[in-house]
Design an enzyme around this catalytic site. Structure first.
Site, short mmCIF file in Angstrom:
data_model
loop_
_atom_site.label_atom_id
_atom_site.label_comp_id
_atom_site.label_asym_id
_atom_site.label_seq_id
_atom_site.Cartn_x
_atom_site.Cartn_y
_atom_site.Cartn_z
N GLY A 257 5.60 4.03 1.00
CA GLY A 257 4.48 4.66 0.28
C GLY A 257 4.71 5.04 -1.17
O GLY A 257 3.89 5.75 -1.75
N SER B 28 3.50 9.34 -6.80
CA SER B 28 3.33 9.31 -5.34
C SER B 28 4.12 10.43 -4.67
O SER B 28 5.26 10.72 -5.05
CB SER B 28 3.88 7.99 -4.78
N ALA C 236 -8.63 4.30 2.63
CA ALA C 236 -10.03 4.21 3.05
C ALA C 236 -10.80 3.65 1.87
O ALA C 236 -10.47 3.95 0.71
CB ALA C 236 -10.58 5.58 3.44
N TYR D 222 -14.08 14.01 1.55
CA TYR D 222 -12.86 13.48 2.20
C TYR D 222 -13.24 12.62 3.42
O TYR D 222 -12.53 11.69 3.80
CB TYR D 222 -11.95 14.65 2.60
N LYS E 217 -6.82 11.70 9.26
CA LYS E 217 -5.71 12.67 9.22
C LYS E 217 -5.63 13.46 10.52
O LYS E 217 -4.54 13.82 10.97
CB LYS E 217 -5.85 13.62 8.02
N ARG F 32 -2.55 15.00 -8.00
CA ARG F 32 -3.24 13.87 -8.63
C ARG F 32 -2.41 12.59 -8.49
O ARG F 32 -1.34 12.48 -9.06
CB ARG F 32 -3.48 14.19 -10.11
N THR F 33 -2.90 11.67 -7.67
CA THR F 33 -2.20 10.39 -7.43
C THR F 33 -3.25 9.28 -7.37
O THR F 33 -4.46 9.56 -7.39
CB THR F 33 -1.46 10.40 -6.07
N LEU F 34 -2.78 8.04 -7.22
CA LEU F 34 -3.73 6.92 -7.06
C LEU F 34 -4.65 7.18 -5.86
O LEU F 34 -5.86 7.02 -5.94
CB LEU F 34 -2.96 5.62 -6.80
N ALA F 35 -4.05 7.56 -4.72
CA ALA F 35 -4.84 7.74 -3.50
C ALA F 35 -5.85 8.88 -3.65
O ALA F 35 -7.01 8.75 -3.29
CB ALA F 35 -3.93 7.99 -2.30
P1 NAD Z 1 -0.31 7.06 -3.55
O1 NAD Z 1 -1.47 6.24 -3.94
O2 NAD Z 1 0.77 7.24 -4.53
O3 NAD Z 1 0.32 6.52 -2.19
C1 NAD Z 1 -0.44 5.88 -1.20
C2 NAD Z 1 0.41 4.73 -0.70
O4 NAD Z 1 -0.23 4.08 0.41
C3 NAD Z 1 0.64 3.66 -1.77
O5 NAD Z 1 2.02 3.46 -1.95
C4 NAD Z 1 -0.01 2.42 -1.16
O6 NAD Z 1 0.68 1.23 -1.50
C5 NAD Z 1 0.13 2.72 0.31
N1 NAD Z 1 -0.72 1.89 1.15
C6 NAD Z 1 -2.08 1.83 1.20
N2 NAD Z 1 -2.47 0.89 2.08
C7 NAD Z 1 -1.34 0.35 2.62
C8 NAD Z 1 -1.08 -0.68 3.57
N3 NAD Z 1 -2.06 -1.36 4.14
N4 NAD Z 1 0.21 -0.97 3.86
C9 NAD Z 1 1.24 -0.32 3.27
N5 NAD Z 1 1.05 0.66 2.35
C10 NAD Z 1 -0.22 0.98 2.02
O7 NAD Z 1 -0.94 8.47 -3.14
P2 NAD Z 1 -0.30 9.77 -2.44
O8 NAD Z 1 -1.25 10.85 -2.76
O9 NAD Z 1 1.12 9.91 -2.77
O10 NAD Z 1 -0.49 9.42 -0.89
C11 NAD Z 1 0.59 9.44 0.03
C12 NAD Z 1 0.21 10.17 1.29
O11 NAD Z 1 0.02 11.55 0.98
C13 NAD Z 1 -1.08 9.67 1.92
O12 NAD Z 1 -0.96 9.71 3.32
C14 NAD Z 1 -2.08 10.74 1.46
O13 NAD Z 1 -3.21 10.82 2.29
C15 NAD Z 1 -1.21 11.95 1.56
N6 NAD Z 1 -1.68 13.17 0.87
C16 NAD Z 1 -2.03 13.12 -0.44
C17 NAD Z 1 -2.49 14.29 -1.05
C18 NAD Z 1 -2.87 14.28 -2.52
O14 NAD Z 1 -3.60 15.17 -2.94
N7 NAD Z 1 -2.39 13.33 -3.30
C19 NAD Z 1 -2.60 15.47 -0.34
C20 NAD Z 1 -2.21 15.49 1.01
C21 NAD Z 1 -1.76 14.33 1.60
#
Ligand code: NAD
Length: 260
Positions: A13, A19, A97, A160, A167, A197-200
């Site tokens: 990830g 990230s 999503a 969300y 989740k 703040r991230t891509l996701a």
């Molecule tokens: P991110 O965009 O940096 O990471 C998301 C990752 O998911 C990316 O590396 C992407 O390549 C990977 N991904 C998506 N589809 C995929 C697939 N089919 N196969 C393999 N990899 C795949 O964003 P993030 O915020 O670091 O997200 C990481 C986790 O943290 C996620 O589960 C997200 O829901 C969770 N999260 C994020 C936040 C937030 O506010 N950023 C808060 C709570 C939880």
């Protein structure tokens, strides 16, 4: 001496330096662990992940994996096993999503495929990875699996939407895995991270005010930092977390306790 000296594991990830998985890998490495990395297939993704993790792990071990593909998952865990004698920890930090449905007012019109894809990639893959990690972890006396969740699993965070459903499935999946894999001394937990703040997170509509809310109304009067989650990952991966499994640990500067 580091808390994780001699430990090896796989991080899934890291898209870039923002990230959550990057911050987790950085903290685990600071405590002596060796991290290997999976990234989405494609040269651009490999370059992006490689560029980020080279700052933590010189000459990083990288492997492409689209987690929605069983073949990719098989190949990832087979290659890892060939190259590393131990699998002490596994970090699941992925979610997906279609952003078209991550807007307030769009939940009840989310198409079946978008709903199922979100659950597949964001929740089912935890089970799919844990099943493939089990034998190698068990062979060295056990291990620690952790996945990233968010409070939108329990309470409504407008926008969300289907990700909240995914989740909830992820957290339940983690508990069932904790029971089943506990017999092999494999612990499984989720970390419920605060808004970062991230891509996701940029795909979710209506979250612009989250940072300000945390700063002005949150218990710690600040937003979460990636390193806050990294430190909790160290605790879960190390002996400090030896009795902790099936838990969902909030690392959100206390935002989840608010009733407003
Ligand atoms: P991110 O965009 O940096 O990471 C998301 C990752 O998911 C990316 O590396 C992407 O390549 C990977 N991904 C998506 N589809 C995929 C697939 N089919 N196969 C393999 N990899 C795949 O964003 P993030 O915020 O670091 O997200 C990481 C986790 O943290 C996620 O589960 C997200 O829901 C969770 N999260 C994020 C936040 C937030 O506010 N950023 C808060 C709570 C939880």
């Amino acid at each position: 001496m580091g808390l994780l000296d001699g430990k090896q594991g796989l991080i899934v990830g890291v898209a870039n330096e923002r990230s959550y998985a990057f911050h987790i890998a950085e903290a685990l490495t600071q405590h002596g662990a060796t991290c290997a990395y999976a990234h989405l297939p494609g040269e651009k993704n490999e370059r992006r992940t490689g560029r980020a993790v080279e700052k933590i792990t010189p000459n990083p071990w990288l492997c492409p994996c689209d987690a929605s593909s069983d073949d990719d998952l098989d190949a990832l865990f087979e290659r890892y096993k060939k190259d590393f004698p131990r699998l002490d920890f596994l970090v699941h930090s992925i979610a997906f999503a279609d952003r078209d449905w991550l807007q307030p007012g769009k939940f009840c019109v989310t198409p079946r495929k978008a709903y199922l894809d979100a659950i597949d990639i964001s929740a089912y893959t935890l089970s799919a990875m844990a099943g493939r990690a089990k034998d190698q972890m068990a062979a060295n006396g056990g291990g620690s699996i952790m996945a990233m969740s968010y409070y939108g699993s329990e309470k409504v965070v407008p926008g969300y939407n289907v990700m909240g459903v995914a989740k909830a499935a992820l957290e339940a999946t983690s508990r069932y895995l904790a029971w089943e894999l506990g017999a092999f001394n494999i612990r499984v937990n989720t970390i419920s991270g605060g808004y970062l703040r991230t891509l996701a997170s940029s795909a979710v509509g209506g979250v612009d005010t989250m940072e300000e809310m945390a700063r002005t109304k949150g218990p710690l009067r600040r937003g979460v930092e990636g390193s806050d989650v990294g430190k909790t990952a160290v605790y879960l991966a190390s002996e400090l977390g030896s009795g902790v499994t099936g838990e969902n640990i909030y690392v959100d500067c206390g935002m989840n306790i608010l009733g407003i």
